[in-house]
Design a protein around this motif. Structure first.
Motif, short mmCIF file in Angstrom:
data_model
loop_
_atom_site.label_atom_id
_atom_site.label_comp_id
_atom_site.label_asym_id
_atom_site.label_seq_id
_atom_site.Cartn_x
_atom_site.Cartn_y
_atom_site.Cartn_z
N ASP A 258 0.83 -1.21 0.00
CA ASP A 258 0.00 0.00 0.00
C ASP A 258 0.86 1.26 0.00
OD1 ASP A 258 -2.40 -1.37 -0.06
OD2 ASP A 258 -2.73 -1.25 2.10
N ILE A 259 1.96 1.22 0.73
CA ILE A 259 2.86 2.37 0.75
C ILE A 259 3.52 2.54 -0.61
CG2 ILE A 259 4.97 3.31 1.77
CD1 ILE A 259 4.07 2.05 4.43
N VAL A 260 3.93 1.45 -1.23
CA VAL A 260 4.53 1.52 -2.57
C VAL A 260 3.53 2.15 -3.54
CG1 VAL A 260 5.36 0.17 -4.54
CG2 VAL A 260 6.15 -0.38 -2.23
N LEU A 261 2.27 1.77 -3.45
CA LEU A 261 1.25 2.30 -4.35
C LEU A 261 1.01 3.80 -4.17
CD1 LEU A 261 -1.40 -0.56 -4.38
CD2 LEU A 261 0.28 0.00 -6.14
N LYS A 262 1.41 4.33 -3.01
CA LYS A 262 1.25 5.77 -2.76
C LYS A 262 2.35 6.60 -3.42
CE LYS A 262 -1.02 5.18 1.70
NZ LYS A 262 -0.90 5.37 3.15
#
Length: 173
Positions: free
Chosen positions: A107-111
């Motif tokens: 999820d952090i990568v997708l941000k």
């Protein structure tokens, strides 16, 4: 190898990886699967453009990325979902635990902004070399290296902000 057999082999080998890659752009699993299907249709039509002595994944990945970008330009909505399992042959229970443990970092990568997100996904999740990433994205290897470094720096910052302490967050993932 005849076209149909080569396409079938590529579909068996690369579909899951390409769907995960497409998901990072469209953020909806069904749309990602559709974009990969569209890619394989284009690949079949343009197979004569592929150079036999090269690895097909970078070529396929470039087409998937282009398909996803076209979909985004057309205004497709984004939906965040769970991380696809890395391999289709693991059990449902194992898939759940893998998804649960990887979800926070994913999820952090997708941000991340796209220039940092794509190289990180290709390098860490797809385990491609800097040269392959360079070819897929059409940028210099040095640019890939700097985007990876900047992306990692941004990941760490967001991770520390969301989990207050790197050690604490690192233990939960």
């Amino acid at each position: 190898m005849e076209r149909e057999k080569r396409l079938e082999t590529w579909m068996d080998l690369y579909t899951q990886r390409l769907v995960r890659l497409a998901y990072t752009y469209v953020r909806e699993w069904t749309t990602a699967e559709d974009k990969v299907q569209d890619t394989f249709v284009k690949v079949y039509e343009k197979m004569d453009q592929f150079k036999e002595d090269h690895d097909p994944f970078p070529w396929l990945a470039r087409i998937v990325i282009n398909e996803c970008r076209m979909a985004q330009r057309k205004g497709w909505r984004e939906i965040i979902s769970a991380l696809l399992p890395e391999r289709a042959d693991i059990s449902s229970e194992d898939t759940f635990f893998v998804m649960e443990s990887n979800q926070k970092m994913y999820d952090i990568v997708l941000k991340l902004l796209e220039p940092y997100r794509t190289p990180i996904i290709l390098y860490y999740f797809e385990e491609l070399s800097l040269k392959q990433i360079s070819e897929i994205l059409g940028i210099n290897e040095g640019t890939v290296k700097s985007r990876l470094a900047r992306g990692r720096k941004r990941l760490r910052k967001v991770w520390e902000e969301e989990y207050h302490e790197f050690g604490q967050a690192n233990q939960s993932c």
